[in-house]
Motif scaffolding. Structure first.
Motif, PDB file in Angstrom:
ATOM      1  N   GLY A 171      -2.571  -1.019  -9.428  1.00 14.43           N
ATOM      2  CA  GLY A 171      -2.737   0.417  -9.269  1.00 14.43           C
ATOM      3  C   GLY A 171      -4.082   0.883  -8.745  1.00 14.43           C
ATOM      4  N   ASP A 172      -4.708   0.081  -7.864  1.00 14.09           N
ATOM      5  CA  ASP A 172      -5.966   0.510  -7.258  1.00 14.09           C
ATOM      6  C   ASP A 172      -5.672   1.584  -6.210  1.00 14.09           C
ATOM      7  OD1 ASP A 172      -8.295   0.745  -5.642  1.00 14.09           O
ATOM      8  OD2 ASP A 172      -8.919  -1.268  -6.188  1.00 14.09           O
ATOM      9  N   ALA A 173      -6.351   2.714  -6.304  1.00 13.87           N
ATOM     10  CA  ALA A 173      -6.074   3.851  -5.411  1.00 13.87           C
ATOM     11  C   ALA A 173      -6.390   3.559  -3.953  1.00 13.87           C
ATOM     12  CB  ALA A 173      -6.855   5.076  -5.869  1.00 13.87           C
ATOM     13  N   THR A 174      -7.192   2.534  -3.686  1.00 14.66           N
ATOM     14  CA  THR A 174      -7.517   2.205  -2.298  1.00 14.66           C
ATOM     15  C   THR A 174      -6.740   0.997  -1.789  1.00 14.66           C
ATOM     16  OG1 THR A 174      -9.379   0.757  -2.910  1.00 14.66           O
ATOM     17  CG2 THR A 174      -9.860   3.101  -2.596  1.00 14.66           C
ATOM     18  N   ALA A 175      -5.880   0.413  -2.627  1.00 13.03           N
ATOM     19  CA  ALA A 175      -5.137  -0.775  -2.218  1.00 13.03           C
ATOM     20  C   ALA A 175      -4.111  -0.427  -1.146  1.00 13.03           C
ATOM     21  CB  ALA A 175      -4.442  -1.401  -3.426  1.00 13.03           C
ATOM     22  N   GLU A 176      -3.997  -1.309  -0.179  1.00 19.25           N
ATOM     23  CA  GLU A 176      -3.114  -1.043   0.951  1.00 19.25           C
ATOM     24  C   GLU A 176      -1.654  -0.884   0.518  1.00 19.25           C
ATOM     25  OE1 GLU A 176      -6.870  -2.747   2.274  1.00 19.25           O
ATOM     26  OE2 GLU A 176      -5.402  -3.416   0.788  1.00 19.25           O
ATOM     27  N   TRP A 177      -1.174  -1.737  -0.377  1.00 19.38           N
ATOM     28  CA  TRP A 177       0.230  -1.644  -0.795  1.00 19.38           C
ATOM     29  C   TRP A 177       0.509  -0.355  -1.547  1.00 19.38           C
ATOM     30  CZ3 TRP A 177       3.979  -3.887   1.428  1.00 19.38           C
ATOM     31  CH2 TRP A 177       3.838  -5.169   1.981  1.00 19.38           C
ATOM     32  N   CYS A 178      -0.430   0.086  -2.350  1.00 19.97           N
ATOM     33  CA  CYS A 178      -0.237   1.347  -3.075  1.00 19.97           C
ATOM     34  C   CYS A 178      -0.136   2.517  -2.097  1.00 19.97           C
ATOM     35  CB  CYS A 178      -1.370   1.562  -4.066  1.00 19.97           C
ATOM     36  SG  CYS A 178      -1.487   0.290  -5.355  1.00 19.97           S
ATOM     37  N   LEU A 179      -0.996   2.513  -1.093  1.00 23.11           N
ATOM     38  CA  LEU A 179      -1.000   3.593  -0.103  1.00 23.11           C
ATOM     39  C   LEU A 179       0.273   3.565   0.738  1.00 23.11           C
ATOM     40  CD1 LEU A 179      -2.688   5.919   1.049  1.00 23.11           C
ATOM     41  CD2 LEU A 179      -3.746   4.288   2.616  1.00 23.11           C
ATOM     42  N   LEU A 180       0.685   2.378   1.166  1.00 23.64           N
ATOM     43  CA  LEU A 180       1.900   2.261   1.966  1.00 23.64           C
ATOM     44  C   LEU A 180       3.135   2.663   1.166  1.00 23.64           C
ATOM     45  CD1 LEU A 180       1.078  -1.113   3.722  1.00 23.64           C
ATOM     46  CD2 LEU A 180       1.347   1.089   4.877  1.00 23.64           C
ATOM     47  N   ALA A 181       3.165   2.303  -0.116  1.00 21.67           N
ATOM     48  CA  ALA A 181       4.307   2.658  -0.956  1.00 21.67           C
ATOM     49  C   ALA A 181       4.450   4.169  -1.069  1.00 21.67           C
ATOM     50  CB  ALA A 181       4.152   2.030  -2.335  1.00 21.67           C
TER      51      ALA A 181
ATOM     52  N   GLY B 203      17.517  -6.894 -20.441  1.00 23.09           N
ATOM     53  CA  GLY B 203      18.029  -6.835 -19.079  1.00 23.09           C
ATOM     54  C   GLY B 203      18.058  -5.448 -18.487  1.00 23.09           C
ATOM     55  N   ALA B 204      17.507  -4.467 -19.209  1.00 26.23           N
ATOM     56  CA  ALA B 204      17.488  -3.092 -18.700  1.00 26.23           C
ATOM     57  C   ALA B 204      16.677  -3.019 -17.413  1.00 26.23           C
ATOM     58  CB  ALA B 204      16.901  -2.156 -19.752  1.00 26.23           C
ATOM     59  N   GLN B 205      17.226  -2.338 -16.432  1.00 29.43           N
ATOM     60  CA  GLN B 205      16.571  -2.234 -15.133  1.00 29.43           C
ATOM     61  C   GLN B 205      16.466  -0.770 -14.726  1.00 29.43           C
ATOM     62  OE1 GLN B 205      17.117  -5.575 -12.454  1.00 29.43           O
ATOM     63  NE2 GLN B 205      17.865  -4.158 -10.895  1.00 29.43           N
ATOM     64  N   ARG B 206      15.336  -0.393 -14.164  1.00 31.31           N
ATOM     65  CA  ARG B 206      15.162   0.976 -13.687  1.00 31.31           C
ATOM     66  C   ARG B 206      14.385   0.960 -12.384  1.00 31.31           C
ATOM     67  NH1 ARG B 206      10.181   4.007 -15.628  1.00 31.31           N
ATOM     68  NH2 ARG B 206       8.736   2.442 -16.440  1.00 31.31           N
ATOM     69  N   THR B 207      14.503   2.062 -11.658  1.00 33.77           N
ATOM     70  CA  THR B 207      13.822   2.193 -10.374  1.00 33.77           C
ATOM     71  C   THR B 207      12.791   3.310 -10.468  1.00 33.77           C
ATOM     72  OG1 THR B 207      15.766   1.430  -9.159  1.00 33.77           O
ATOM     73  CG2 THR B 207      14.124   2.675  -7.923  1.00 33.77           C
ATOM     74  N   ILE B 208      11.575   3.002 -10.041  1.00 29.31           N
ATOM     75  CA  ILE B 208      10.482   3.971 -10.065  1.00 29.31           C
ATOM     76  C   ILE B 208      10.135   4.345  -8.630  1.00 29.31           C
ATOM     77  CG2 ILE B 208       8.141   4.456 -10.873  1.00 29.31           C
ATOM     78  CD1 ILE B 208       8.432   2.091 -12.804  1.00 29.31           C
ATOM     79  N   GLU B 209      10.194   5.618  -8.319  1.00 25.61           N
ATOM     80  CA  GLU B 209       9.739   6.079  -7.015  1.00 25.61           C
ATOM     81  C   GLU B 209       8.222   5.908  -6.927  1.00 25.61           C
ATOM     82  OE1 GLU B 209      11.779   6.979  -4.655  1.00 25.61           O
ATOM     83  OE2 GLU B 209      13.579   6.953  -5.908  1.00 25.61           O
ATOM     84  N   ALA B 210       7.735   5.514  -5.757  1.00 28.48           N
ATOM     85  CA  ALA B 210       6.299   5.265  -5.600  1.00 28.48           C
ATOM     86  C   ALA B 210       5.473   6.479  -5.996  1.00 28.48           C
ATOM     87  CB  ALA B 210       5.994   4.858  -4.166  1.00 28.48           C
ATOM     88  N   ALA B 211       5.984   7.672  -5.722  1.00 25.42           N
ATOM     89  CA  ALA B 211       5.254   8.899  -6.070  1.00 25.42           C
ATOM     90  C   ALA B 211       5.071   9.040  -7.574  1.00 25.42           C
ATOM     91  CB  ALA B 211       5.985  10.112  -5.508  1.00 25.42           C
ATOM     92  N   ASP B 212       5.918   8.363  -8.350  1.00 23.65           N
ATOM     93  CA  ASP B 212       5.847   8.460  -9.808  1.00 23.65           C
ATOM     94  C   ASP B 212       5.225   7.235 -10.453  1.00 23.65           C
ATOM     95  OD1 ASP B 212       7.239  10.917  -9.684  1.00 23.65           O
ATOM     96  OD2 ASP B 212       9.162   9.848  -9.623  1.00 23.65           O
ATOM     97  N   LEU B 213       4.820   6.255  -9.653  1.00 23.10           N
ATOM     98  CA  LEU B 213       4.328   4.992 -10.213  1.00 23.10           C
ATOM     99  C   LEU B 213       2.887   5.074 -10.701  1.00 23.10           C
ATOM    100  CD1 LEU B 213       4.788   1.961 -10.755  1.00 23.10           C
ATOM    101  CD2 LEU B 213       4.061   1.535  -8.386  1.00 23.10           C
TER     102      LEU B 213
END
Length: 288
Positions: free
Chosen positions: A121-131, A145-155
């Motif tokens: 979760g580094d604010a300057t990390a390339e993957w975080c910015l691209l996501a 086994g519970a699975q959920r999906t997190i939108e990048a805007a909410d991560l």
């Protein structure tokens, strides 16, 4: 420097990793490439009592496409994305491949992982910015086994803080939409250092080359990577590709953000840097 004492655990599958995280409690960290966690441990900035090694988990280092979009496994290394052939990462997602050149140095790209970068979760990390720019979806597995999906805007919640629960592990990262006219650029004092500011854009270009809209995201100007609606509004109004439109977009972003001041630069410096980088990213996106 040496890390504080910890107990090492090696997971063999995803459910086993989740079971370990649940059993060992909050004072536990997942380790994969270790390019962020290990330095923090060596400087005693992080002192987990337990490490759960997930590098042996099968099926989490693949790149594929289907009707949902481009899937990148969380254990996929930065280098694997950087060197992926067009058959895996084509023109529509070329920005992901080209952005990897900004990630540290070759040894870091060879070991560091996509999921590890997002979870850190580094604010300057390339993957975080691209996501954030490309509306990525992060799929996580939890107890039972519970699975959920997190939108990048909410991560991302703040500096090195995410909405991942302590007993959850990332199992997939999905980029749902093509982004053929996207680009990421950044500035650091030395090559390979963390960016003082990073900028990424995704332009919607008409066949005649005019701009019909777009997305603008910045890293290093807030505790999390952020979209800039004010700059996007300029693109939404449309116009001819060129310096005038890109300057207006960048100036709108400069006026909207309130970056922090620190050892890498003052707030005013970061504003000017953001403006410059947005123009550069727009030019690169059009050139693509």
């Amino acid at each position: 420097m040496k890390p504080a004492a910890f107990t090492y655990h090696r997971a063999r599958d995803v459910d086993g990793a989740v079971d370990l995280l649940t059993e060992l409690g909050d004072d536990t960290k997942i380790i994969a490439g270790g390019q962020s966690l290990v330095p923090m441990m060596n400087f005693r900035l992080a002192r987990p009592a337990h490490l759960v090694d997930v590098t042996a988990l099968p099926g989490l280092s693949t790149i594929s496409t289907d009707e949902e979009g481009l899937h990148i496994g969380p254990l996929t290394t930065h280098r694997a994305v950087e060197t992926a052939p067009d058959s895996l990462i084509g023109h529509d997602h070329a920005v992901l491949r080209e952005a990897m050149a900004w990630v540290g140095h070759l040894p870091i790209r060879t070991l560091g992982t996509v999921g590890g970068s997002l979870a850190h979760g580094d604010a300057t990390a390339e993957w975080c910015l691209l996501a954030v720019l490309l509306d990525a979806r992060v799929v996580v597995r939890g107890p039972g086994g519970a699975q959920r999906t997190i939108e990048a805007a909410d991560l991302f919640l703040g500096f090195y803080m995410t909405t991942l629960a302590p007993d959850e592990i990332i199992v997939d990262v999905v980029f749902p939409k093509p982004a053929p006219h996207s680009a990421l650029t950044e500035f650091a004092e030395r090559a390979g250092d963390f960016a003082a500011v990073a900028a990424a854009v995704d332009l919607d270009l008409a066949v005649d080359g005019t701009v019909r809209g777009g997305r603008v995201a910045l890293g290093g100007v807030a505790p999390v990577p952020v979209r800039v609606p004010e700059a996007e509004a300029v693109l939404q109004d449309g116009g001819t590709v060129g310096p005038e439109l890109f300057a207006a977009c960048a100036e709108a972003a400069e006026a909207a953000i309130d970056p922090p001041s620190d050892a890498d630069g003052s707030s005013d410096y970061r504003r000017v840097l953001a403006r410059t980088l947005i123009v550069r990213a727009c030019e690169e996106a059009v050139a693509r």
